[in-house]
Design an enzyme around this catalytic site. Structure first.
Site, short mmCIF file in Angstrom:
data_model
loop_
_atom_site.label_atom_id
_atom_site.label_comp_id
_atom_site.label_asym_id
_atom_site.label_seq_id
_atom_site.Cartn_x
_atom_site.Cartn_y
_atom_site.Cartn_z
N ASP A 130 0.83 -1.20 0.00
CA ASP A 130 0.00 0.00 0.00
C ASP A 130 0.86 1.26 0.00
O ASP A 130 2.08 1.20 0.22
CB ASP A 130 -0.90 0.02 1.23
N TYR A 173 6.23 -10.05 6.92
CA TYR A 173 6.11 -8.61 7.17
C TYR A 173 6.50 -8.31 8.61
O TYR A 173 6.27 -9.13 9.51
CB TYR A 173 4.68 -8.13 6.95
#
Length: 302
Positions: free
Chosen positions: A59, A128
Site C-alpha cells: 500500500d 512482514y
C-alpha cells in the site's frame, strides 16, 4: 519470451503504493518507466509490452526490504541492453536498471527465472514486520519513514494473545478486503510481538567508554508470516492488536472479529509507515509451477 526475476527494495514514503495508478507516483510505475527506456519499448502506454508481476502489492507508504517481481522480455530486447558493456545481457540490464531508478528504489539482482516461476503465485510465504516506538522506546526522528510513533504504553502480553488467534487457516474478512473474484481466506504461519533488545551497534568495541546502541534497540515489532495477504490485512491486524494493547478493546473482542469475518470501522488499517515487507520465500525450482497452479485456485476453509 524470457522470464526475468527482479529482487529489489524500496522506501515507500513517497510512493502511492506498488501498483500503477494514473498520474500518481508508484513503485511499479517508476520501474516500468525506466525499463521501457532501457529495453526500447515504444509501444503505447495504454497497452505496454513491459509489465511487472509482483510477489505482493504494498500500500501507499509501505516499504519493502526484499520484494520480488518478474518480467517477460524477448531475447532481442535483452541483447540490446549490452551496448559497450563487457558483461552478459542480464547483468547489463541489472546495472542499467540500478543506475536509472530513483534513489528510493534499490535493485538487488536481476536473474533468469527458473522454468515455472511466477513471482506472485509461486511464492510459499511472505514475511512482514511492523515497527513501533512506544512509551518504552526512545523515538529516533531518523526513523520517521519506517517506524510508527505512539506515546502509549502497550500491553504486549495481551497483544500476543490476540496475535496468536490469527495463526492457522482463517477468513480474515474482519481485517481485509478481497480482490475482485478473490477471498480473504489466508493461512498465517507465525504472528507475534517482541521488543528488540537493547544492544550495542558493535559487539567488540575498541575501548570507547560510550557503547553506541543499534538503531532499532527498544522498538516493539510485530512479525507475521503467511502464505499470502489480502489487501490491508497486516495493517488492520496490527491496529486490532494495538487497540487491545492500549486497553481500548479486549482479547475476546479480537477473537470475535476472527470468528465473524465482517469488516467495520473498528478494524481498519493502522498508519502505513511502520510496515515493511521483509522476505518472500519460494519452493525448490521443480515445484514452482505446481505451486503456482495450486495457489491460483480459489481458497476455501474446507
Amino acid at each position: 519470451m524470457i522470464r526475468l526475476r527482479i529482487d529489489l527494495a524500496y522506501n515507500g514514503m513517497n510512493f502511492n503504493g506498488w501498483a500503477v495508478q494514473p498520474k500518481l507516483r508508484t513503485v511499479q510505475g517508476e520501474i516500468e518507466k525506466v525499463l521501457r527506456r532501457i529495453l526500447h519499448d515504444r509501444t503505447a502506454q495504454e497497452q505496454p509490452t513491459i509489465r511487472l508481476t509482483v510477489a505482493g502489492r504494498t500500500d501507499a507508504g509501505v516499504h519493502a526490504s526484499h520484494q520480488v517481481c518478474h518480467l517477460d522480455v524477448t531475447q532481442a530486447m535483452l541483447d540490446g541492453c549490452v551496448g559497450h558493456m563487457h558483461v552478459d545481457a542480464v547483468k547489463a540490464l541489472e546495472l542499467r536498471l540500478s543506475r536509472m531508478v530513483p534513489n528510493d528504489i534499490a535493485i538487488h539482482r536481476v536473474s533468469i527465472a527458473p522454468e515455472g516461476f511466477d513471482a506472485r503465485f509461486s511464492a510459499l510465504e511472505r514475511t512482514y514486520v511492523y515497527r513501533i516506538a512506544d512509551a518504552q522506546s526512545t523515538y529516533d526522528p531518523r526513523q520517521l519513514s519506517y517506524v510508527w510513533h505512539i506515546d502509549d504504553e502497550l500491553d504486549i502480553d495481551a497483544m500476543n494473545k490476540a496475535a496468536a488467534l490469527t495463526i492457522g487457516l482463517h477468513d480474515f474478512g474482519s481485517f481485509a478486503t478481497p480482490n475482485p473474484g478473490g477471498t480473504t481466506i489466508r493461512e498465517v504461519k507465525t504472528a507475534y510481538w517482541r521488543r528488540v533488545p537493547m544492544r550495542p551497534l558493535i559487539d567488540d568495541p575498541m575501548g570507547e567508554q560510550y557503547r553506541t546502541p543499534a538503531i532499532e534497540s527498544g522498538l516493539l515489532c510485530f512479525t507475521i508470516v503467511a502464505d499470502a495477504f489480502a489487501r490491508n490485512m497486516v495493517r488492520s491486524l496490527v491496529n486490532g492488536c494495538v487497540q487491545v494493547g492500549r486497553g481500548k478493546r479486549s482479547v475476546d473482542w479480537f477473537a470475535q472479529k476472527m470468528q465473524v469475518p465482517l469488516r467495520e470501522g473498528s478494524t481498519g488499517p493502522i498508519a502505513p509507515e511502520g510496515l515493511t515487507l521483509e522476505h518472500v520465500a519460494y519452493p525448490p525450482n521443480d515445484q514452482l509451477a505446481s505451486r503456482a497452479e495450486a495457489i491460483r485456485a480459489v481458497r476455501t476453509l474446507d
